[in-house]
Design a protein around this motif. Structure first.
Motif, short mmCIF file in Angstrom:
data_model
loop_
_atom_site.label_atom_id
_atom_site.label_comp_id
_atom_site.label_asym_id
_atom_site.label_seq_id
_atom_site.Cartn_x
_atom_site.Cartn_y
_atom_site.Cartn_z
N HIS A 4 0.85 -1.42 -0.43
CA HIS A 4 -0.39 -0.62 -0.20
C HIS A 4 0.87 1.38 -0.16
O HIS A 4 1.45 1.87 1.47
N GLN A 5 0.85 2.20 -1.06
CA GLN A 5 1.72 3.31 -1.36
C GLN A 5 3.51 3.11 -1.21
O GLN A 5 3.80 4.19 0.23
N CYS A 51 -0.58 6.18 -13.91
CA CYS A 51 -0.79 4.45 -13.16
C CYS A 51 -0.34 3.59 -14.76
O CYS A 51 -1.18 3.95 -15.36
N HIS A 64 2.29 3.77 -9.19
CA HIS A 64 1.28 5.56 -10.16
C HIS A 64 2.06 6.05 -9.78
O HIS A 64 3.53 6.72 -8.26
N ALA A 76 1.76 0.50 -5.99
CA ALA A 76 0.35 0.49 -5.25
C ALA A 76 -0.03 -1.30 -4.89
O ALA A 76 -0.63 -1.46 -3.63
#
Length: 80
Positions: A4-5, A51, A64, A76
């Motif tokens: 996640h990020q 993206c 991203h 991502a």
């Protein structure tokens, strides 16, 4: 496995991802499988971004990049 990020470094060739470096390991991008724009949730202060879905070695990754000067890159998610 999902990320996640998670920030990554991405080297470009002709404006598209050519290599990503994640956890200190380089992954050459063999193919850009998809590319799209995401406007961001402006009401939460998110910036628009580009993206990419890439095949990089054994990884199929969604990358991203935020718009603007010095837009950061992040991983991502990873697809199985």
């Amino acid at each position: 496995m999902k990320a996640h990020q998670t920030e990554v470094r991405v080297d470009l060739r002709a404006g598209r991802p050519a290599r990503l470096i994640w956890r200190g390991q380089p992954y050459p991008v063999q193919a850009v499988l998809d590319e799209w724009r995401y406007g961001g949730r402006w009401w939460l202060g998110e910036r628009p971004r580009t993206c990419y879905l890439v095949q990089a070695g054994a990884l199929t990754a969604e990358l991203h990049q935020e718009d603007g000067e010095g837009g950061r890159w992040w991983l991502a998610r990873l697809l199985d």
